[in-house]
Write a protein that holds these residues in place. Structure first.
Motif, PDB file in Angstrom:
ATOM      1  N   ALA A 134      -9.819 -77.002   9.105  1.00  0.00           N
ATOM      2  CA  ALA A 134      -9.565 -77.826  10.406  1.00  0.00           C
ATOM      3  C   ALA A 134     -10.499 -79.272  10.044  1.00  0.00           C
ATOM      4  CB  ALA A 134      -9.985 -77.214  11.589  1.00  0.00           C
ATOM      5  N   GLY A 135     -11.226 -79.210   9.021  1.00  0.00           N
ATOM      6  CA  GLY A 135     -11.641 -80.409   8.739  1.00  0.00           C
ATOM      7  C   GLY A 135     -13.469 -80.636   8.523  1.00  0.00           C
ATOM      8  N   ALA A 136     -13.769 -79.304   8.596  1.00  0.00           N
ATOM      9  CA  ALA A 136     -15.303 -79.313   8.429  1.00  0.00           C
ATOM     10  C   ALA A 136     -15.687 -79.516   6.962  1.00  0.00           C
ATOM     11  CB  ALA A 136     -15.730 -77.898   8.770  1.00  0.00           C
ATOM     12  N   ARG A 137     -16.828 -80.327   6.764  1.00  0.00           N
ATOM     13  CA  ARG A 137     -17.249 -80.854   5.364  1.00  0.00           C
ATOM     14  C   ARG A 137     -18.040 -79.522   4.581  1.00  0.00           C
ATOM     15  NH1 ARG A 137     -19.254 -87.147   6.109  1.00  0.00           N
ATOM     16  NH2 ARG A 137     -16.980 -87.861   6.654  1.00  0.00           N
ATOM     17  N   GLY A 138     -18.396 -78.612   5.198  1.00  0.00           N
ATOM     18  CA  GLY A 138     -19.009 -77.543   4.750  1.00  0.00           C
ATOM     19  C   GLY A 138     -19.587 -76.610   5.680  1.00  0.00           C
ATOM     20  N   PHE A 139     -20.525 -75.611   5.442  1.00  0.00           N
ATOM     21  CA  PHE A 139     -21.015 -74.897   6.536  1.00  0.00           C
ATOM     22  C   PHE A 139     -22.572 -74.420   5.911  1.00  0.00           C
ATOM     23  CE2 PHE A 139     -19.716 -71.735   3.159  1.00  0.00           C
ATOM     24  CZ  PHE A 139     -20.521 -70.622   3.355  1.00  0.00           C
ATOM     25  N   LEU A 140     -23.234 -73.848   6.792  1.00  0.00           N
ATOM     26  CA  LEU A 140     -24.622 -73.354   6.640  1.00  0.00           C
ATOM     27  C   LEU A 140     -24.592 -71.839   7.371  1.00  0.00           C
ATOM     28  CD1 LEU A 140     -26.781 -76.275   7.660  1.00  0.00           C
ATOM     29  CD2 LEU A 140     -26.604 -75.395   5.442  1.00  0.00           C
ATOM     30  N   LEU A 141     -25.385 -71.393   6.864  1.00  0.00           N
ATOM     31  CA  LEU A 141     -25.877 -69.795   7.601  1.00  0.00           C
ATOM     32  C   LEU A 141     -26.927 -70.171   8.616  1.00  0.00           C
ATOM     33  CD1 LEU A 141     -25.995 -67.462   4.565  1.00  0.00           C
ATOM     34  CD2 LEU A 141     -24.379 -67.816   6.140  1.00  0.00           C
ATOM     35  N   LEU A 181     -20.240 -80.680   0.418  1.00  0.00           N
ATOM     36  CA  LEU A 181     -20.915 -79.392   0.400  1.00  0.00           C
ATOM     37  C   LEU A 181     -22.450 -79.574   0.083  1.00  0.00           C
ATOM     38  CD1 LEU A 181     -18.279 -78.064  -2.224  1.00  0.00           C
ATOM     39  CD2 LEU A 181     -18.179 -77.556   0.300  1.00  0.00           C
ATOM     40  N   ILE A 182     -23.140 -78.617   0.739  1.00  0.00           N
ATOM     41  CA  ILE A 182     -24.496 -78.494   0.391  1.00  0.00           C
ATOM     42  C   ILE A 182     -24.706 -77.399  -0.572  1.00  0.00           C
ATOM     43  CG2 ILE A 182     -25.013 -77.309   2.580  1.00  0.00           C
ATOM     44  CD1 ILE A 182     -27.228 -79.852   0.883  1.00  0.00           C
ATOM     45  N   ALA A 183     -24.083 -76.278  -0.233  1.00  0.00           N
ATOM     46  CA  ALA A 183     -24.230 -75.058  -1.099  1.00  0.00           C
ATOM     47  C   ALA A 183     -22.849 -74.725  -1.621  1.00  0.00           C
ATOM     48  CB  ALA A 183     -24.671 -73.807  -0.509  1.00  0.00           C
ATOM     49  N   VAL A 211     -20.075 -76.444   9.945  1.00  0.00           N
ATOM     50  CA  VAL A 211     -20.173 -75.414  10.793  1.00  0.00           C
ATOM     51  C   VAL A 211     -21.140 -74.292  10.578  1.00  0.00           C
ATOM     52  CG1 VAL A 211     -17.771 -75.490  11.481  1.00  0.00           C
ATOM     53  CG2 VAL A 211     -18.340 -74.279   9.240  1.00  0.00           C
ATOM     54  N   ILE A 212     -21.730 -73.493  11.639  1.00  0.00           N
ATOM     55  CA  ILE A 212     -22.772 -72.665  11.285  1.00  0.00           C
ATOM     56  C   ILE A 212     -22.420 -71.242  11.528  1.00  0.00           C
ATOM     57  CG2 ILE A 212     -25.173 -72.067  11.889  1.00  0.00           C
ATOM     58  CD1 ILE A 212     -25.443 -74.988  13.076  1.00  0.00           C
ATOM     59  N   THR A 213     -22.580 -70.270  10.665  1.00  0.00           N
ATOM     60  CA  THR A 213     -22.061 -69.065  10.929  1.00  0.00           C
ATOM     61  C   THR A 213     -23.503 -67.859  10.485  1.00  0.00           C
ATOM     62  OG1 THR A 213     -20.523 -67.418  10.537  1.00  0.00           O
ATOM     63  CG2 THR A 213     -21.238 -68.711   8.742  1.00  0.00           C
ATOM     64  N   THR A 214     -23.170 -66.640  11.166  1.00  0.00           N
ATOM     65  CA  THR A 214     -23.992 -65.682  10.721  1.00  0.00           C
ATOM     66  C   THR A 214     -23.929 -64.945   9.291  1.00  0.00           C
ATOM     67  OG1 THR A 214     -24.305 -65.282  13.246  1.00  0.00           O
ATOM     68  CG2 THR A 214     -25.149 -63.545  11.506  1.00  0.00           C
ATOM     69  N   PHE A 215     -22.570 -65.079   8.962  1.00  0.00           N
ATOM     70  CA  PHE A 215     -22.171 -64.303   7.936  1.00  0.00           C
ATOM     71  C   PHE A 215     -21.404 -65.449   6.872  1.00  0.00           C
ATOM     72  CE2 PHE A 215     -21.786 -61.155  11.412  1.00  0.00           C
ATOM     73  CZ  PHE A 215     -22.742 -60.471  10.809  1.00  0.00           C
ATOM     74  N   ASP A 216     -21.908 -65.419   5.506  1.00  0.00           N
ATOM     75  CA  ASP A 216     -21.189 -66.222   4.724  1.00  0.00           C
ATOM     76  C   ASP A 216     -19.743 -66.131   4.470  1.00  0.00           C
ATOM     77  OD1 ASP A 216     -21.693 -64.276   2.936  1.00  0.00           O
ATOM     78  OD2 ASP A 216     -22.568 -65.210   1.598  1.00  0.00           O
ATOM     79  N   LEU A 217     -19.181 -64.871   4.623  1.00  0.00           N
ATOM     80  CA  LEU A 217     -17.866 -64.529   4.438  1.00  0.00           C
ATOM     81  C   LEU A 217     -17.246 -64.437   5.638  1.00  0.00           C
ATOM     82  CD1 LEU A 217     -17.950 -62.185   1.297  1.00  0.00           C
ATOM     83  CD2 LEU A 217     -17.271 -64.900   1.400  1.00  0.00           C
ATOM     84  N   ASP A 218     -17.554 -65.052   6.807  1.00  0.00           N
ATOM     85  CA  ASP A 218     -16.996 -64.986   8.037  1.00  0.00           C
ATOM     86  C   ASP A 218     -15.270 -65.670   7.683  1.00  0.00           C
ATOM     87  OD1 ASP A 218     -16.032 -65.587  10.571  1.00  0.00           O
ATOM     88  OD2 ASP A 218     -17.929 -66.158  11.516  1.00  0.00           O
TER      89      ASP A 218
END
Length: 220
Positions: A99-106, A127-129, A83-90
């Protein structure tokens, strides 16, 4: 072979920018774009991309629900979703991870990080980060460990417990091996065993279990 990516974001400019960054990295091909979660789910089932990059906040169907439909517990053949988001603490990122996402990116991630995230997700890594994801999990999950986490199917061994805590703290497999003086293959074996015992499917869910069960708190 190239890693086939589905990109979903409601802003055309963002999709174009991310696509350019992704395709500047070797071995990555964006095979489709979607402007909302419903379209992303439909395209994913039709095209079977290797990785789905989903914006959290989209019209019609948001990224959390789309993630649940593509990678949730009831999905027999889950997609690799980042998943991609603008804020890392969204706070919605936490919901997407559940829900099953493997990680997220900003959204401001550079081309190298984007490429690494896609390759990691395609390879089955969660996880990448990890340190950033661990901070997010701690912020949104550690305050809710009320004993409601499902108990493991079998008791964890002391070494599995060590690996569990290391994953929850955001350590990579290599870092876990170095800290515990075990080989990389042994780390992977323990992680596979943890997933089986905890009834989870990736290391993000392992970390969630550690936080929500209070295991990480109790180890401090």
């Amino acid at each position: 072979m190239s890693i086939r990516v589905l990109l979903a974001d409601d802003q055309q400019l963002v999709r174009t920018g991310v696509r350019v960054l992704l395709e500047s990295q070797p071995g990555i091909e964006v095979v489709a774009e979607a402007s909302n979660g419903q379209q992303a789910v439909e395209l994913a089932h039709r095209l079977r991309p290797d990785v789905c990059l989903l914006d959290i906040r989209m019209p019609v169907m948001d990224g959390v629900e789309a993630t649940r439909l593509l990678a949730g517990p009831g999905v027999a053949d889950p997609f690799a979703v980042v998943v991609i988001t603008t804020f890392d603490l969204d706070e919605h990122v936490h919901d997407a991870l559940r829900a099953g996402a493997r990680g997220f990116l900003l959204k401001d991630a550079g081309p190298v990080l984007l490429g690494q995230a896609v390759h990691a997700a395609a390879a089955g890594d969660a996880l990448i980060a990890p340190s950033v994801t661990a901070r997010l999990l701690q912020t949104f999950a550690s305050g809710r460990h009320d004993g409601g986490a499902r108990p493991p199917a079998e008791p964890l061994t002391p070494r599995e417990d060590d690996v569990l805590l290391a994953v929850a703290r955001g350590r990579t497999n290599t870092e876990i091996g170095d800290e515990l003086f075990i080989s990389l293959s042994t780390v992977k074996t323990h992680i596979a065993s943890l997933m089986a015992k905890l009834g989870v499917r990736n290391r993000v869910e392992i970390a969630l279990w550690a936080y929500e069960s209070g295991r990480l708190r109790d180890s401090r």
